[in-house]
Design an enzyme around this catalytic site. Structure first.
Site, PDB file in Angstrom:
ATOM      1  CB  CYS A 220      -0.963   0.041   1.160  1.00 41.79           C
ATOM      2  SG  CYS A 220      -1.994  -1.411   1.223  1.00 41.79           S
TER       3      CYS A 220
ATOM      4  N   GLY B  84       1.921  -0.833  -4.578  1.00 39.72           N
ATOM      5  CA  GLY B  84       0.709  -1.651  -4.562  1.00 39.72           C
ATOM      6  C   GLY B  84       0.039  -1.627  -5.908  1.00 39.72           C
TER       7      GLY B  84
ATOM      8  CG  ASN C 228       1.664   1.957   3.781  1.00 43.59           C
ATOM      9  OD1 ASN C 228       2.695   2.614   3.745  1.00 43.59           O
ATOM     10  ND2 ASN C 228       1.661   0.662   3.585  1.00 43.59           N
ATOM     11  N   GLY C 229       0.057  -0.219   5.988  1.00 45.89           N
ATOM     12  CA  GLY C 229       0.602  -0.896   7.168  1.00 45.89           C
ATOM     13  C   GLY C 229      -0.225  -2.122   7.473  1.00 45.89           C
TER      14      GLY C 229
ATOM     15  CE1 TYR D 168      11.841  -5.234  -4.676  1.00 47.47           C
ATOM     16  CE2 TYR D 168      10.039  -4.891  -3.132  1.00 47.47           C
ATOM     17  CZ  TYR D 168      10.491  -5.281  -4.377  1.00 47.47           C
ATOM     18  OH  TYR D 168       9.597  -5.712  -5.316  1.00 47.47           O
TER      19      TYR D 168
ATOM     20  CB  SER E  66      15.182  -2.456  -6.055  1.00 47.75           C
ATOM     21  OG  SER E  66      14.823  -3.740  -6.467  1.00 47.75           O
TER      22      SER E  66
ATOM     23  CG  ASP F 252      18.254  -9.290  -6.501  1.00 51.67           C
ATOM     24  OD1 ASP F 252      17.731  -8.156  -6.624  1.00 51.67           O
ATOM     25  OD2 ASP F 252      17.600 -10.341  -6.611  1.00 51.67           O
ATOM     26  CG  ASP F 253      16.436  -5.666  -3.802  1.00 55.93           C
ATOM     27  OD1 ASP F 253      15.772  -6.111  -2.861  1.00 55.93           O
ATOM     28  OD2 ASP F 253      16.108  -5.804  -4.996  1.00 55.93           O
TER      29      ASP F 253
ATOM     30  CB  CYS G 201      11.259  -1.705  12.075  1.00 58.51           C
ATOM     31  SG  CYS G 201      10.603  -3.390  12.117  1.00 58.51           S
TER      32      CYS G 201
ATOM     33  CB  CYS H 168      12.999  -8.483   7.432  1.00 56.86           C
ATOM     34  SG  CYS H 168      13.874  -6.965   7.039  1.00 56.86           S
TER      35      CYS H 168
HETATM   36  P1  AMP Z   1      13.475 -14.275  -4.271  1.00 53.40           P
HETATM   37  O1  AMP Z   1      13.474 -14.497  -5.753  1.00 53.40           O
HETATM   38  O2  AMP Z   1      12.312 -14.927  -3.593  1.00 53.40           O
HETATM   39  O3  AMP Z   1      14.786 -14.584  -3.606  1.00 53.40           O
HETATM   40  O4  AMP Z   1      13.203 -12.728  -4.026  1.00 53.40           O
HETATM   41  C1  AMP Z   1      14.206 -11.775  -4.236  1.00 53.40           C
HETATM   42  C2  AMP Z   1      13.802 -10.847  -5.320  1.00 53.40           C
HETATM   43  O5  AMP Z   1      12.519 -10.296  -5.003  1.00 53.40           O
HETATM   44  C3  AMP Z   1      14.755  -9.711  -5.465  1.00 53.40           C
HETATM   45  O6  AMP Z   1      15.013  -9.531  -6.837  1.00 53.40           O
HETATM   46  C4  AMP Z   1      14.035  -8.497  -4.890  1.00 53.40           C
HETATM   47  O7  AMP Z   1      14.259  -7.339  -5.666  1.00 53.40           O
HETATM   48  C5  AMP Z   1      12.591  -8.889  -4.942  1.00 53.40           C
HETATM   49  N1  AMP Z   1      11.857  -8.498  -3.751  1.00 53.40           N
HETATM   50  C6  AMP Z   1      12.326  -8.180  -2.533  1.00 53.40           C
HETATM   51  N2  AMP Z   1      11.328  -7.835  -1.708  1.00 53.40           N
HETATM   52  C7  AMP Z   1      10.188  -7.968  -2.436  1.00 53.40           C
HETATM   53  C8  AMP Z   1       8.797  -7.741  -2.157  1.00 53.40           C
HETATM   54  N3  AMP Z   1       8.369  -7.331  -0.983  1.00 53.40           N
HETATM   55  N4  AMP Z   1       7.906  -7.987  -3.147  1.00 53.40           N
HETATM   56  C9  AMP Z   1       8.302  -8.417  -4.353  1.00 53.40           C
HETATM   57  N5  AMP Z   1       9.590  -8.624  -4.671  1.00 53.40           N
HETATM   58  C10 AMP Z   1      10.526  -8.411  -3.730  1.00 53.40           C
END
Ligand code: AMP
Length: 471
Positions: A13, A41, A116-117, A257, A298, A360-361, A448, A451
Site C-alpha cells: 500500500c 501496490g 498503509n501498514g 527495496y 532496485s 540483487d537488493d 525496524c 526481517c
Molecule cells: P526471491 O526471488 O524470492 O529470492 O526474491 C528476491 C527478489 O525479489 C529480489 O530480486 C528483490 O528485488 C525482490 N523483492 C524483494 N522484496 C520484495 C517484495 N516485498 N515484493 C516483491 N519482490 C521483492
C-alpha cells in the site's frame, strides 16, 4: 481468506492526499500521486474526493491507469481527496477490500480512510465493535479502524476527538489518511514503521507515502509526519497533535527495496543510501570481475556504487520487462521460475566468456538468484558471483509486508555455503548487517530491523509462536 501466493513477499500500500484551495481538482492530483506510487501496490486503487458537501469514492481492482476513466475523475469533484493503492496481504484479492474504506451501509459517507501498514493484533477492535452492536464479520484491520473512528466521530462530533480516542486501540503499523467533508487527518503509529510525508501545494497541503509523489504534483516537501503524530488540515490551516510518545522505527526494508530511489526517507536520499550499500559491499567483498550487472531495478544504485569503487565496468546485462509488475506472482515453483525468465533476459554479448558479478537488493526465497545463475551460465558466463546488497532475510514481517512464512525464507533455512550450492553460484555474498546500518547512516535503534534480526518493535501477539529464533 486465501492469499494469491502465501509464500511470496509483497509490500502493502501507498496513501496520497490533497487538501487544496477551493476550485482545485484534488482527485486529479491524487491520481498523479497514486500513479507515482504504483510500485507500492498494484492490486487495486481508489480515490475519495469531496467538495465540502458530499464524499464520492471510486475504487476498483487493477493498476492506476486501468482503474480511473476520465469520466470517473470528473465525477470525483472537490478540493479535497485521499487515495490508496493496495497490495493485499491478509484480506486476499477482492475488490471489496479496495480502499479508501467507506461505510458499507451508510448512504452518505461521513468518513473515509486509507491505510498503509498492518495491525498484527486487531481482535480488540472487533470485540469493541461487537460490544457496541456492530457486525464485524469479514472486516480487515483497515475496515475495523475505520469503524472504530467512525463510532467515536458519531459519538463526539469531532474528528480530532474521534481519532484521539481510537488511537490507543490500534496495535500495529499504520499510516492513515482520514477524510471527512471538511478535514483531512494524517496519522502515524508511534513507531513510524511505514513512511508518510507532508508537503505544501499552492495554498494547500499534500500527504504522501513517499516524497517522490510530492514532486510529481509539484508540491514542496515540508517534513515527515512524526511517529505518534496526528496532523489535521481544514479551512483554518494545519494543526499538529502528538498522540503518543514517538519511538521511531522506520522499516529498514523501505531503504533496501520498497521505496523509489528518487524518494527521501528520514531525510536521506534512497538512491544515495543504496549506492552506499554498493560501496560498503565493495569494501566487504571485493571481487576481481570483468563486469558488474544489476538485477533491475532496485539494485541499480548498489551496483553503481560497487562497480565505481572497484573500477569494474558496469553493464545493464540483464533486461527487465517493466510491464510485468512486482505483482508477478506464480502459484508454484515451476511457474515462478518461468516468471523470472519472462521478467529478466540476459544480453549474451555482455555476458559471454566473462567473470560476472550480479547484484540483487535482497534474496528472499532464492528463486531469482537461482534462475539467473542458470540463465547467465546458459548464455556463456564463465563465472557468476551473486551479491545481495542486504543481509539474508531470516524473519517474516507482520507490519505491512507479506513475507513468506519463515520456512520459505532461504536465509532462515540454509547456511550461506548451502545457499551458494543451491543457487549454483561460483560465489555468494551478503552485505553484513553492520555494513547495511552504516550505509543507511541512521542509528540502528531508529530502524525496524525485524526481517534481519527478528526484533519486532510492536507486539505481534500470537504470531510470535510462528517465529523460530534458532536460525
Ligand atoms: P526471491 O526471488 O524470492 O529470492 O526474491 C528476491 C527478489 O525479489 C529480489 O530480486 C528483490 O528485488 C525482490 N523483492 C524483494 N522484496 C520484495 C517484495 N516485498 N515484493 C516483491 N519482490 C521483492
Amino acid at each position: 481468506m486465501t492469499l494469491k501466493d502465501p509464500d511470496k513477499i509483497r509490500e502493502k500500500c501507498a496513501v496520497f492526499g490533497v487538501y487544496g484551495r477551493k476550485g482545485l481538482q484534488a482527485a486529479r492530483l491524487t491520481y498523479f500521486g497514486l500513479y507515482t506510487l504504483q510500485h507500492r501496490g498494484q492490486e487495486s486503487s481508489g480515490i475519495s474526493a469531496t467538495n465540502g458537501r458530499q464524499i464520492r469514492t471510486h475504487k476498483a481492482l487493477g493498476l492506476v491507469p486501468q482503474v480511473y476513466s476520465e469520466e470517473n475523475l470528473k465525477e470525483l469533484k472537490g478540493h479535497m481527496a485521499i487515495g490508496h493503492n493496495r497490495y493485499s496481504t491478509s484480506g486476499g484479492v477482492h475488490d471489496s477490500h479496495a480502499q479508501p474504506v467507506t461505510s458499507r451501509r451508510a448512504m452518505h459517507d461521513i468518513l473515509v480512510l486509507a491505510h498503509n501498514g498492518n495491525l498484527p493484533i486487531s481482535d480488540n477492535l472487533s470485540s469493541f465493535l461487537k460490544e457496541k452492536g456492530f457486525y464485524t464479520d469479514g472486516l480487515n484491520d483497515s475496515e475495523l479502524m475505520h469503524q472504530v473512528i467512525r463510532y467515536f466521530l458519531v459519538k463526539t462530533g469531532s474528528l480530532e476527538e474521534a481519532i484521539k480516542q481510537a488511537y490507543p486501540m490500534f496495535k500495529g503499523a499504520f499510516c492513515l489518511l482520514i477524510m471527512t467533508k471538511d478535514k483531512i487527518a494524517a496519522v502515524r503509529d508511534s513507531y513510524g514503521i511505514r513512511p508518510l510525508s507532508l508537503g505544501k501545494l499552492g495554498g494547500g497541503y499534500v500527504f504522501s507515502s513517499e516524497t517522490c509523489a510530492i514532486d510529481t504534483v509539484d508540491g514542496k516537501y515540508i517534513r515527515d509526519i512524526k511517529p505518534g503524530e496526528m496532523v489535521v488540515v481544514d479551512s483554518s490551516g494545519l494543526k499538529s497533535y502528538q498522540l503518543a510518545k514517538p519511538t521511531p522505527k522506520l522499516d529498514i526494508f523501505e531503504f533496501v527495496y520498497f521505496a523509489r530511489p528518487d524518494s527521501n526517507l528520514l531525510g536521506k536520499s534512497v538512491y544515495a543510501v543504496r549506492r552506499n550499500m554498493g560501496v560498503q559491499l565493495a569494501k566487504e567483498n571485493p571481487i576481481k570481475a570483468d563486469v558488474v550487472i544489476p538485477i533491475p531495478d532496485s539494485s541499480i544504485p548498489a551496483a553503481i556504487g560497487y562497480a565505481a569503487t572497484l573500477k569494474i565496468p558496469l553493464e545493464f546485462g540483464i533486461t527487465k520487462n517493466r510491464y510485468i509488475g512486482r505483482t508477478f506472482i506464480m502459484p508454484d515453483q515451476h511457474l515462478r521460475e518461468r516468471g523470472v525468465e519472462m521478467k529478466h533476459n540476459p544480453i549474451k554479448e555482455i555476458i559471454k566468456g566473462k567473470n560476472v558479478v550480479v547484484i540483487d537488493d535482497s534474496i528472499v526465497r532464492g528463486t531469482t538468484a537461482k534462475k539467473l545463475v542458470q540463465m547467465l551460465k546458459k548464455n556463456g558466463a564463465k563465472k557468476v558471483h551473486i551479491i545481495s546488497s542486504s543481509p539474508p532475510v531470516k524473519f517474516p514481517d507482520f507490519y505491512g509486508i507479506d513475507t513468506p512464512t519463515q520456512k520459505n525464507l532461504i536465509g532462515a533455512n540454509m547456511s550461506i555455503p548451502n545457499i551458494k550450492k543451491f543457487i549454483k553460484a561460483d560465489s555468494l555474498y551478503f552485505l553484513s548487517y553492520k555494513g547495511l546500518i552504516e550505509a543507511i547512516g541512521v542509528p540502528e535503534e531508529e530502524l525496524c530491523t525485524a526481517c534481519f534480526t527478528g526484533e519486532y518493535p510492536i507486539d505481534i501477539g500470537k504470531k510470535r509462536k510462528l517465529i523460530n529464533y534458532t536460525y
